[in-house]
Design a protein around this motif. Sequence first.
Motif, PDB file in Angstrom:
ATOM      1  N   LEU A  96       0.800  -0.433  -1.324  1.00 48.83           N
ATOM      2  CA  LEU A  96      -0.629  -0.519  -1.599  1.00 48.83           C
ATOM      3  C   LEU A  96      -0.987  -1.970  -1.914  1.00 48.83           C
ATOM      4  O   LEU A  96      -0.105  -2.786  -2.217  1.00 48.83           O
ATOM      5  N   THR A  97      -2.282  -2.279  -1.877  1.00 42.89           N
ATOM      6  CA  THR A  97      -2.712  -3.569  -2.404  1.00 42.89           C
ATOM      7  C   THR A  97      -2.624  -3.512  -3.927  1.00 42.89           C
ATOM      8  O   THR A  97      -2.492  -2.424  -4.517  1.00 42.89           O
ATOM      9  N   ARG A  98      -2.688  -4.645  -4.569  1.00 42.37           N
ATOM     10  CA  ARG A  98      -2.612  -4.655  -6.042  1.00 42.37           C
ATOM     11  C   ARG A  98      -3.751  -3.838  -6.641  1.00 42.37           C
ATOM     12  O   ARG A  98      -3.557  -3.081  -7.601  1.00 42.37           O
ATOM     13  N   ALA A  99      -4.954  -3.988  -6.092  1.00 46.85           N
ATOM     14  CA  ALA A  99      -6.097  -3.239  -6.610  1.00 46.85           C
ATOM     15  C   ALA A  99      -5.911  -1.736  -6.388  1.00 46.85           C
ATOM     16  O   ALA A  99      -6.220  -0.920  -7.276  1.00 46.85           O
ATOM     17  N   GLU A 100      -5.397  -1.359  -5.228  1.00 44.10           N
ATOM     18  CA  GLU A 100      -5.153   0.061  -4.953  1.00 44.10           C
ATOM     19  C   GLU A 100      -4.081   0.622  -5.879  1.00 44.10           C
ATOM     20  O   GLU A 100      -4.164   1.786  -6.304  1.00 44.10           O
ATOM     21  N   ALA A 101      -3.062  -0.185  -6.186  1.00 44.91           N
ATOM     22  CA  ALA A 101      -2.010   0.263  -7.101  1.00 44.91           C
ATOM     23  C   ALA A 101      -2.569   0.501  -8.493  1.00 44.91           C
ATOM     24  O   ALA A 101      -2.193   1.478  -9.167  1.00 44.91           O
ATOM     25  N   HIS A 181       6.408  -2.143  -7.824  1.00 43.47           N
ATOM     26  CA  HIS A 181       6.998  -3.474  -7.663  1.00 43.47           C
ATOM     27  C   HIS A 181       6.044  -4.363  -6.876  1.00 43.47           C
ATOM     28  O   HIS A 181       5.760  -4.104  -5.696  1.00 43.47           O
ATOM     29  N   ALA A 182       5.532  -5.395  -7.536  1.00 46.21           N
ATOM     30  CA  ALA A 182       4.652  -6.366  -6.884  1.00 46.21           C
ATOM     31  C   ALA A 182       5.530  -7.340  -6.103  1.00 46.21           C
ATOM     32  O   ALA A 182       5.953  -8.374  -6.626  1.00 46.21           O
ATOM     33  N   TYR A 183       5.778  -7.019  -4.848  1.00 45.42           N
ATOM     34  CA  TYR A 183       6.729  -7.799  -4.064  1.00 45.42           C
ATOM     35  C   TYR A 183       6.061  -8.954  -3.315  1.00 45.42           C
ATOM     36  O   TYR A 183       6.752  -9.806  -2.743  1.00 45.42           O
ATOM     37  N   ALA A 184       4.737  -8.984  -3.304  1.00 47.62           N
ATOM     38  CA  ALA A 184       3.984 -10.061  -2.665  1.00 47.62           C
ATOM     39  C   ALA A 184       2.701 -10.276  -3.467  1.00 47.62           C
ATOM     40  O   ALA A 184       2.329  -9.425  -4.286  1.00 47.62           O
ATOM     41  N   PRO A 185       2.015 -11.431  -3.284  1.00 45.47           N
ATOM     42  CA  PRO A 185       0.824 -11.700  -4.098  1.00 45.47           C
ATOM     43  C   PRO A 185      -0.204 -10.569  -4.111  1.00 45.47           C
ATOM     44  O   PRO A 185      -0.839 -10.325  -5.126  1.00 45.47           O
ATOM     45  N   ASP A 186      -0.396  -9.864  -2.995  1.00 40.82           N
ATOM     46  CA  ASP A 186      -1.381  -8.793  -2.979  1.00 40.82           C
ATOM     47  C   ASP A 186      -0.809  -7.476  -2.460  1.00 40.82           C
ATOM     48  O   ASP A 186      -1.535  -6.618  -1.962  1.00 40.82           O
ATOM     49  N   ARG A 187       0.488  -7.289  -2.573  1.00 41.05           N
ATOM     50  CA  ARG A 187       1.089  -6.034  -2.128  1.00 41.05           C
ATOM     51  C   ARG A 187       2.011  -5.486  -3.212  1.00 41.05           C
ATOM     52  O   ARG A 187       2.780  -6.227  -3.845  1.00 41.05           O
ATOM     53  N   THR A 188       1.941  -4.182  -3.413  1.00 40.44           N
ATOM     54  CA  THR A 188       2.773  -3.480  -4.385  1.00 40.44           C
ATOM     55  C   THR A 188       3.443  -2.300  -3.687  1.00 40.44           C
ATOM     56  O   THR A 188       2.779  -1.545  -2.974  1.00 40.44           O
ATOM     57  N   ARG A 189       4.733  -2.176  -3.892  1.00 34.31           N
ATOM     58  CA  ARG A 189       5.435  -1.008  -3.357  1.00 34.31           C
ATOM     59  C   ARG A 189       5.571   0.035  -4.461  1.00 34.31           C
ATOM     60  O   ARG A 189       5.990  -0.274  -5.574  1.00 34.31           O
ATOM     61  N   VAL A 190       5.204   1.265  -4.132  1.00 31.82           N
ATOM     62  CA  VAL A 190       5.313   2.390  -5.053  1.00 31.82           C
ATOM     63  C   VAL A 190       6.591   3.150  -4.716  1.00 31.82           C
ATOM     64  O   VAL A 190       6.815   3.529  -3.564  1.00 31.82           O
ATOM     65  N   TYR A 191       7.428   3.357  -5.720  1.00 35.67           N
ATOM     66  CA  TYR A 191       8.643   4.163  -5.592  1.00 35.67           C
ATOM     67  C   TYR A 191       8.470   5.402  -6.466  1.00 35.67           C
ATOM     68  O   TYR A 191       8.164   5.284  -7.653  1.00 35.67           O
ATOM     69  N   LEU A 192       8.701   6.575  -5.905  1.00 34.09           N
ATOM     70  CA  LEU A 192       8.639   7.816  -6.672  1.00 34.09           C
ATOM     71  C   LEU A 192       9.947   8.570  -6.492  1.00 34.09           C
ATOM     72  O   LEU A 192      10.437   8.745  -5.376  1.00 34.09           O
ATOM     73  N   ARG A 193      10.505   9.017  -7.613  1.00 36.65           N
ATOM     74  CA  ARG A 193      11.774   9.751  -7.582  1.00 36.65           C
ATOM     75  C   ARG A 193      11.662  10.964  -8.505  1.00 36.65           C
ATOM     76  O   ARG A 193      11.258  10.851  -9.666  1.00 36.65           O
ATOM     77  N   ALA A 194      12.034  12.128  -7.990  1.00 36.27           N
ATOM     78  CA  ALA A 194      12.012  13.356  -8.786  1.00 36.27           C
ATOM     79  C   ALA A 194      13.351  14.063  -8.659  1.00 36.27           C
ATOM     80  O   ALA A 194      13.939  14.097  -7.576  1.00 36.27           O
ATOM     81  N   HIS A 195      13.833  14.612  -9.765  1.00 35.70           N
ATOM     82  CA  HIS A 195      15.069  15.379  -9.760  1.00 35.70           C
ATOM     83  C   HIS A 195      14.746  16.856  -9.971  1.00 35.70           C
ATOM     84  O   HIS A 195      13.874  17.208 -10.767  1.00 35.70           O
ATOM     85  N   TYR A 196      15.475  17.699  -9.243  1.00 37.50           N
ATOM     86  CA  TYR A 196      15.281  19.139  -9.332  1.00 37.50           C
ATOM     87  C   TYR A 196      16.620  19.772  -9.693  1.00 37.50           C
ATOM     88  O   TYR A 196      17.615  19.566  -8.991  1.00 37.50           O
ATOM     89  N   GLY A 197      16.616  20.524 -10.779  1.00 43.69           N
ATOM     90  CA  GLY A 197      17.841  21.156 -11.230  1.00 43.69           C
ATOM     91  C   GLY A 197      18.168  22.400 -10.439  1.00 43.69           C
ATOM     92  O   GLY A 197      17.363  22.888  -9.640  1.00 43.69           O
TER      93      GLY A 197
END
Length: 207
Positions: A96-101, A181-197
């Motif tokens: 996402l962009t920083r604003a979208e994040a 993670h803001a990996y660039a001046p105007d880009r952010t990567r979203v990481y989502l992790r879920a565990h299921y028992g």
Amino acid sequence: MTGFPKGGTRTSRPRLLAVRAAAGVIAVLLGVAGCTGPAGSGDGTGPTSGSGWAAGITPEWMSRQMGLPVPSTAGSPEAAYESTSRYDTGLLTFTLTRAEADTYLKENPPTGKLLEPTAAAAVPPHDFAHFGLPEPETFKDGLRYGDVCPGSNAGGPTALPSGVPEAYDTSEKRCVLLYLHAYAPDRTRVYLRAHYGPGTAPARPSP
């Protein structure tokens, strides 16, 4: 006639019974070996029969299981789902962009304070390496993280049933670990992790 091999030589009944008994023992041993599989399987360190990375996992499907949306403006959405003998792991990532994040955080606020790591963690590549990405824990600069617990009213998974281990149950809601993670001046990567028992994993889509 029974008890006669092809050459016509008579075989004594005790000897025949001993041969059959030995064959039965060998069959049992082969069956056990087939069930246990190679070293490392069945102990949570590697996939067992019917486990491993699932085929046919889409960002839309994983988003529904987590109860968290993928914005229509998201770039490079990817999803994966892995089963082991101990628990399942769902993964979802997009940019996402920083604003979208920032907007995404407001619409899906974390439980408690959004955290920043004091140092990068040395974790082996596994989860997000499936997409050719570094693990989010390996970043220090530009990283924020926290637990997001959408709850049943967000269109996602319902509260966990009673008896589920506490590790998979936060305030009776299934929570998702979110990294930004803001990996660039105007880009952010979203990481989502879920565990299921065990017993709480969603049914995977057919390949």
